[in-house]
Design an enzyme around this catalytic site. Sequence first.
Site, PDB file in Angstrom:
ATOM      1  N   GLY A 105    -128.234 -34.114  19.070  1.00  0.00           N
ATOM      2  CA  GLY A 105    -127.792 -33.756  20.415  1.00  0.00           C
ATOM      3  C   GLY A 105    -128.781 -34.056  21.518  1.00  0.00           C
ATOM      4  O   GLY A 105    -128.579 -33.638  22.653  1.00  0.00           O
ATOM      5  N   TYR A 144    -120.424 -43.366  21.277  1.00  0.00           N
ATOM      6  CA  TYR A 144    -119.126 -42.752  21.576  1.00  0.00           C
ATOM      7  C   TYR A 144    -118.275 -43.601  22.516  1.00  0.00           C
ATOM      8  O   TYR A 144    -117.413 -43.084  23.211  1.00  0.00           O
ATOM      9  CB  TYR A 144    -119.311 -41.323  22.121  1.00  0.00           C
ATOM     10  CG  TYR A 144    -120.163 -40.476  21.196  1.00  0.00           C
ATOM     11  CD1 TYR A 144    -119.665 -40.098  19.950  1.00  0.00           C
ATOM     12  CD2 TYR A 144    -121.455 -40.107  21.526  1.00  0.00           C
ATOM     13  CE1 TYR A 144    -120.452 -39.363  19.070  1.00  0.00           C
ATOM     14  CE2 TYR A 144    -122.252 -39.380  20.659  1.00  0.00           C
ATOM     15  CZ  TYR A 144    -121.742 -39.006  19.428  1.00  0.00           C
ATOM     16  OH  TYR A 144    -122.516 -38.282  18.565  1.00  0.00           O
ATOM     17  N   ARG A 191    -115.092 -41.020  27.479  1.00  0.00           N
ATOM     18  CA  ARG A 191    -115.988 -39.893  27.760  1.00  0.00           C
ATOM     19  C   ARG A 191    -115.867 -39.372  29.185  1.00  0.00           C
ATOM     20  O   ARG A 191    -116.025 -38.177  29.427  1.00  0.00           O
ATOM     21  CB  ARG A 191    -117.439 -40.253  27.439  1.00  0.00           C
ATOM     22  CG  ARG A 191    -117.668 -40.488  25.949  1.00  0.00           C
ATOM     23  CD  ARG A 191    -119.137 -40.597  25.586  1.00  0.00           C
ATOM     24  NE  ARG A 191    -119.842 -39.348  25.815  1.00  0.00           N
ATOM     25  CZ  ARG A 191    -120.618 -39.072  26.848  1.00  0.00           C
ATOM     26  NH1 ARG A 191    -120.815 -39.994  27.795  1.00  0.00           N
ATOM     27  NH2 ARG A 191    -121.198 -37.907  26.979  1.00  0.00           N
ATOM     28  N   CYS A 246    -102.224 -46.177  32.143  1.00  0.00           N
ATOM     29  CA  CYS A 246    -101.237 -45.453  32.934  1.00  0.00           C
ATOM     30  C   CYS A 246    -101.579 -43.970  33.017  1.00  0.00           C
ATOM     31  O   CYS A 246    -100.825 -43.115  32.561  1.00  0.00           O
ATOM     32  CB  CYS A 246     -99.859 -45.652  32.326  1.00  0.00           C
ATOM     33  SG  CYS A 246     -99.439 -47.386  32.241  1.00  0.00           S
ATOM     34  N   GLU A 247    -102.742 -43.673  33.552  1.00  0.00           N
ATOM     35  CA  GLU A 247    -103.223 -42.299  33.729  1.00  0.00           C
ATOM     36  C   GLU A 247    -104.091 -42.315  34.970  1.00  0.00           C
ATOM     37  O   GLU A 247    -104.973 -43.171  35.079  1.00  0.00           O
ATOM     38  CB  GLU A 247    -104.158 -41.894  32.579  1.00  0.00           C
ATOM     39  CG  GLU A 247    -103.561 -41.813  31.227  1.00  0.00           C
ATOM     40  CD  GLU A 247    -102.979 -40.449  30.933  1.00  0.00           C
ATOM     41  OE1 GLU A 247    -103.372 -39.470  31.607  1.00  0.00           O
ATOM     42  OE2 GLU A 247    -102.130 -40.377  30.043  1.00  0.00           O
ATOM     43  N   TYR A 283    -114.933 -35.596  28.994  1.00  0.00           N
ATOM     44  CA  TYR A 283    -116.033 -34.649  29.237  1.00  0.00           C
ATOM     45  C   TYR A 283    -116.533 -34.667  30.670  1.00  0.00           C
ATOM     46  O   TYR A 283    -117.607 -34.118  30.930  1.00  0.00           O
ATOM     47  CB  TYR A 283    -117.259 -35.001  28.377  1.00  0.00           C
ATOM     48  CG  TYR A 283    -117.034 -35.257  26.915  1.00  0.00           C
ATOM     49  CD1 TYR A 283    -116.478 -34.281  26.094  1.00  0.00           C
ATOM     50  CD2 TYR A 283    -117.426 -36.453  26.339  1.00  0.00           C
ATOM     51  CE1 TYR A 283    -116.321 -34.523  24.736  1.00  0.00           C
ATOM     52  CE2 TYR A 283    -117.270 -36.701  24.984  1.00  0.00           C
ATOM     53  CZ  TYR A 283    -116.709 -35.722  24.190  1.00  0.00           C
ATOM     54  OH  TYR A 283    -116.562 -35.960  22.850  1.00  0.00           O
ATOM     55  N   GLY A 334    -127.758 -38.964  17.280  1.00  0.00           N
ATOM     56  CA  GLY A 334    -126.771 -40.050  17.307  1.00  0.00           C
ATOM     57  C   GLY A 334    -126.932 -40.845  18.589  1.00  0.00           C
ATOM     58  O   GLY A 334    -127.484 -41.941  18.594  1.00  0.00           O
ATOM     59  N   ARG A 335    -126.502 -40.222  19.709  1.00  0.00           N
ATOM     60  CA  ARG A 335    -126.530 -40.961  20.980  1.00  0.00           C
ATOM     61  C   ARG A 335    -127.932 -41.400  21.372  1.00  0.00           C
ATOM     62  O   ARG A 335    -128.086 -42.440  22.006  1.00  0.00           O
ATOM     63  CB  ARG A 335    -125.896 -40.129  22.099  1.00  0.00           C
ATOM     64  CG  ARG A 335    -126.852 -39.242  22.888  1.00  0.00           C
ATOM     65  CD  ARG A 335    -126.129 -38.353  23.862  1.00  0.00           C
ATOM     66  NE  ARG A 335    -125.108 -37.597  23.157  1.00  0.00           N
ATOM     67  CZ  ARG A 335    -123.888 -37.369  23.601  1.00  0.00           C
ATOM     68  NH1 ARG A 335    -123.534 -37.798  24.780  1.00  0.00           N
ATOM     69  NH2 ARG A 335    -123.034 -36.685  22.883  1.00  0.00           N
TER      70      ARG A 335
HETATM   71  C1  LIG Z   1    -122.279 -35.101  16.866  1.00  0.00           C
HETATM   72  C2  LIG Z   1    -123.259 -34.538  15.902  1.00  0.00           C
HETATM   73  C3  LIG Z   1    -124.560 -35.021  15.883  1.00  0.00           C
HETATM   74  C4  LIG Z   1    -125.078 -36.052  16.845  1.00  0.00           C
HETATM   75  O1  LIG Z   1    -124.956 -35.671  18.183  1.00  0.00           O
HETATM   76  P1  LIG Z   1    -125.621 -36.611  19.298  1.00  0.00           P
HETATM   77  O2  LIG Z   1    -125.316 -35.926  20.580  1.00  0.00           O
HETATM   78  O3  LIG Z   1    -124.953 -37.933  19.190  1.00  0.00           O
HETATM   79  O4  LIG Z   1    -127.070 -36.702  18.983  1.00  0.00           O
HETATM   80  C5  LIG Z   1    -125.421 -34.510  14.933  1.00  0.00           C
HETATM   81  N1  LIG Z   1    -125.022 -33.570  14.043  1.00  0.00           N
HETATM   82  C6  LIG Z   1    -123.759 -33.097  14.030  1.00  0.00           C
HETATM   83  C7  LIG Z   1    -123.382 -32.083  13.032  1.00  0.00           C
HETATM   84  C8  LIG Z   1    -122.839 -33.555  14.962  1.00  0.00           C
HETATM   85  O5  LIG Z   1    -121.598 -33.063  14.955  1.00  0.00           O
END
Ligand SMILES: *Cc1c(COP(=O)(O)O)cnc(C)c1O
Length: 459
Positions: free
Chosen positions: A270, A417, A356, A387-388, A360, A314-315
């Site tokens: 995250g 994402y 996104r 169409c939104e 969000y 991830g991101r």
């Molecule tokens: C989505 C998620 C991540 C990665 O989140 P990022 O914001 O992309 O870093 C890691 N662990 C779990 C369990 C997730 O659901």
Amino acid sequence: MSAQDPRPAPEPAPASPATPWSATVRRGADGVLAVGGLPVTALAERYGTPLYVLDEADLRARARAFADAFGEAFADLGGGADVYYAGKAFLSVAVARWVHAEGLRIDTTTGGELAVALRAGVPGEAIGLHGNNKSDAEIERALRAGVGRIVLDSLAEVEQVAAVAARLGVRAPVMVRVTTGVHAGGHEFISTAHEDQKFGLSLAGGAARAALDAVAARPELDLLGVHSHIGSQILDLAGFEVAARALLALRAEIAEQTGRLMPEVDLGGGYGISYTGDVAPPTPHEVAHALADVVRRACADLGTPPPRISVEPGRAVVGPAGLTLYRVGTVKPVRLDDGAQRRYVSVDGGMSDNIRTALYDAEYTAALADHRSTAPLVPARVVGKHCESGDVVVRDVALPNDVARGDLLAVPATGAYGRSMASNYNLVPRPGVVAVADGQARVLVRRETEEDLLALDEG
Ligand SMILES: *Cc1c(COP(=O)(O)O)cnc(C)c1O
């Protein structure tokens, strides 16, 4: 400009910690953006638009930075640390190979993500399986592949995974996902007693403890530890301290009662990134050292040896490495209530390739990519072709007032994402993903065609 006073996209400046552009993006003397040594005009001509462009060197450097930072920060903490790349952000065979080669493991959430990681040749023990509703087939595939861990998300799943493991005659390495009451994201985090959401097992409500006891009672399950993921796009690391302390206290309490100290704790992912250039996100080095400090202090307070720590960005690995190229179509001035004007700039993609903003309220920026303009800046909104009315890619950005049909726009920080959440809404074929490095481009995921869409239609 209007009351919104949007800002222009920051020019590529790799030295800036807040830049949303990947490391090799430059604007040439001719005004054309280049990435990985290739002008975006050439990429658009060769591969069409919209196009996801991944900066391989940037992505690999981010993966390596996480692996190195966590290795170093946790080196003297007994248990050490593993970094799992959260594949849901974007997974392809090449990306799985790159991040694994740079020292990361891979988190998967579905059979599809697992299949891609395995196709990439990532060994099972370096793969984790997540998800709040795993099928028996997904669990079986994961166990047959010898995954390093399955993260259990409900009490029912304890029995489900144990049953599949028993049938296969294997022992399943598992963690239990705990909700600590900490939600984080953006600049704030809040701590509440209960969480009204689908993930994990509540610490305060006792569900986590019940699941841990149930795991301990099943010989088919090997309990590695507890897991917590508190949110996404987190810039303030304070929330991790609260969650980590809660998990480590739970681990110490269980050890006291049962004599068994769980060897691992996962602190989730995250970590935030810069989408528009106005924040400098924490670096992997800062994240790793902040978490190591928390674990060191908490374990000292509790009198327990530190566990092996894992995290799941991830991101922060793939987001800043990607940009999306769009071709401008219709440009329309719209008069606002306050008398100001907003330029609606329609591009050849939209919510089908980047959901996104609609989902969000995510913020992005955009820059003219095929030339430089000295025309005055006007408030603009980059919208798609769907169409939104919520089909917005960039809500507020200042663009030159001569932006016109045929121009190329680049939206930075779309590596995470974007393609992974893409849809075929309005029967739009999904864009391809091209990786660039050292003046070479290579298709990682080919662009869909209308033939692909028609091939699914049984008539
Ligand atoms: C989505 C998620 C991540 C990665 O989140 P990022 O914001 O992309 O870093 C890691 N662990 C779990 C369990 C997730 O659901």
